[in-house]
Write an enzyme that holds these catalytic residues in place. Structure first.
Site, PDB file in Angstrom:
ATOM      1  N   GLU A  92     -11.576  21.305  26.942  1.00 18.04           N
ATOM      2  CA  GLU A  92     -11.540  21.938  28.610  1.00 18.04           C
ATOM      3  C   GLU A  92      -9.976  21.195  29.505  1.00 18.04           C
ATOM      4  OE1 GLU A  92     -15.523  21.245  28.377  1.00 18.04           O
ATOM      5  OE2 GLU A  92     -16.086  22.768  27.605  1.00 18.04           O
ATOM      6  N   GLU A  96     -13.555  21.722  17.228  1.00 21.37           N
ATOM      7  CA  GLU A  96     -13.910  22.425  17.952  1.00 21.37           C
ATOM      8  C   GLU A  96     -13.146  23.796  18.328  1.00 21.37           C
ATOM      9  OE1 GLU A  96     -16.969  19.462  20.765  1.00 21.37           O
ATOM     10  OE2 GLU A  96     -15.065  19.906  21.116  1.00 21.37           O
ATOM     11  N   ASN A 115     -21.356  15.203  24.299  1.00 20.50           N
ATOM     12  CA  ASN A 115     -20.286  15.005  25.856  1.00 20.50           C
ATOM     13  C   ASN A 115     -21.432  15.657  26.747  1.00 20.50           C
ATOM     14  OD1 ASN A 115     -18.237  15.464  26.996  1.00 20.50           O
ATOM     15  ND2 ASN A 115     -17.411  17.766  26.251  1.00 20.50           N
ATOM     16  N   TRP A 116     -22.012  14.886  27.605  1.00 20.77           N
ATOM     17  CA  TRP A 116     -21.925  15.063  28.939  1.00 20.77           C
ATOM     18  C   TRP A 116     -21.014  16.127  29.538  1.00 20.77           C
ATOM     19  CZ3 TRP A 116     -25.657  10.415  30.343  1.00 20.77           C
ATOM     20  CH2 TRP A 116     -26.650  10.564  29.456  1.00 20.77           C
ATOM     21  N   LYS A 117     -20.460  16.351  29.727  1.00 28.37           N
ATOM     22  CA  LYS A 117     -18.811  16.661  30.767  1.00 28.37           C
ATOM     23  C   LYS A 117     -19.556  16.247  31.940  1.00 28.37           C
ATOM     24  CE  LYS A 117     -18.843  20.503  27.364  1.00 28.37           C
ATOM     25  NZ  LYS A 117     -18.127  21.630  26.826  1.00 28.37           N
ATOM     26  N   SER A 121     -21.480  25.027  19.922  1.00 27.70           N
ATOM     27  CA  SER A 121     -23.079  25.305  20.071  1.00 27.70           C
ATOM     28  C   SER A 121     -23.865  24.936  18.985  1.00 27.70           C
ATOM     29  CB  SER A 121     -22.904  26.531  19.620  1.00 27.70           C
ATOM     30  OG  SER A 121     -21.907  27.223  20.912  1.00 27.70           O
ATOM     31  N   GLY A 132     -21.912  19.467  23.488  1.00 25.59           N
ATOM     32  CA  GLY A 132     -21.687  19.320  24.609  1.00 25.59           C
ATOM     33  C   GLY A 132     -23.892  19.886  24.714  1.00 25.59           C
ATOM     34  N   GLY A 133     -24.095  20.626  24.696  1.00 24.07           N
ATOM     35  CA  GLY A 133     -25.950  20.974  25.915  1.00 24.07           C
ATOM     36  C   GLY A 133     -26.534  21.002  25.017  1.00 24.07           C
TER      37      GLY A 133
END
Ligand code: PEP
Length: 250
Positions: free
Chosen positions: A97, A167, A9-11, A213, A234-235
């Site tokens: 989010e 999540e 998920n590159w946001k 994470s 994500g990250g």
């Protein structure tokens, strides 16, 4: 056996040139689709370009949100039929989010899940509790409600094809991961809620990802758990090397 699904998920990160560079580097090294489903959920703006760039490869492209209507006067929104038209295959729905900053409700997520299937998209439906809810012992009721509300009215076949992403909100982007046991326990509770609503035969086949994470260093342990069938990341999905390491663990 449930096939693992690892979704990045590159946001709201990367420029178009960086996104194209990423998929060009990664697409030839993705493990076979028979082993693991590899997905990148990118900003809307990049989707047609990334779909073109990954055509014929085992790297699949998803969106991070959509409206539930097919078209209309909804300034700034993107519809399921528009995503399908450019051959996007997955869509993340109800990310925490979006729930927190854009008031996305369980009802909207449910409408979006129906719209996803009507347009040939696979929904990745997110759920998760806040730290306060966890400490108050409300984790199971919170995530079970989010999931059963999101899946309401879908056919058994559609539920089986849905991907659920558990999540815990306190673990997203914080560096704090739920322990593999904690994550597995909650994913097991989600499976029980699906079993109660749609039957054990359905629940046994639904894939449940963990997100929060996840990194190359902790994914193997998470994936070794009975109820964890993948990860929403994500990250650690932003760099080719680390994304590929996540896929290798799948
Ligand atoms: C996410 O974006 O859904 C997520 C889990 O982020 P991170 O992996 O950075 O915690």
């Amino acid at each position: 056996m449930r096939k693992p699904i690892i979704a990045g998920n590159w946001k709201m990160f990367k420029k178009l040139s960086e996104a194209v560079q990423f998929v060009d580097e990664v697409k030839g090294q993705v493990p076979a689709a028979s082993k693991v489903d590899a997905v990148i959920c990118a900003p809307f703006l990049f989707l047609p370009t990334l779909v073109e760039a990954t055509k014929g490869t085992d790297l699949k492209i998803g969106a991070q949100n959509m409206h539930f209507e097919l078209e209309g006067a909804f300034t700034g929104e993107v519809s399921p039929s528009q995503l399908a038209d450019v051959d996007v295959q997955y869509v993340v729905l109800g990310h925490s989010e979006r729930r927190e900053y854009f008031n996305e409700t369980d009802e909207a997520v449910n409408k979006k899940a129906h719209a996803a299937f009507e347009n040939g998209l696979t929904p990745i439906i997110c759920c998760g509790e806040t730290l306060e809810e966890r400490e108050a012992g409300q984790t199971v009721s919170k995530v079970s409600t989010q999931v059963t509300e999101a899946l309401k009215g879908l056919s058994k076949e559609q539920v089986i094809q849905s991907v659920i992403a558990y999540e815990p909100i306190w673990a997203i982007g914080t560096g704090k991961t739920a322990t593999a046991e904690e994550a597995n326990e909650t994913c097991g509770e989600i499976r029980s809620a699906i079993s109660e609503a749609f039957g054990a035969d359905v629940a046994d086949q639904v894939r449940i990802q963990y997100g929060g994470s996840v990194k190359p260093g902790n994914i193997a342990e998470l994936l070794s758990m009975e109820h964890i069938d993948g990860a929403l990341v994500g990250g650690a999905s932003l760099e080719p090397a680390s994304y590929l390491q996540l896929l290798e663990a799948g």
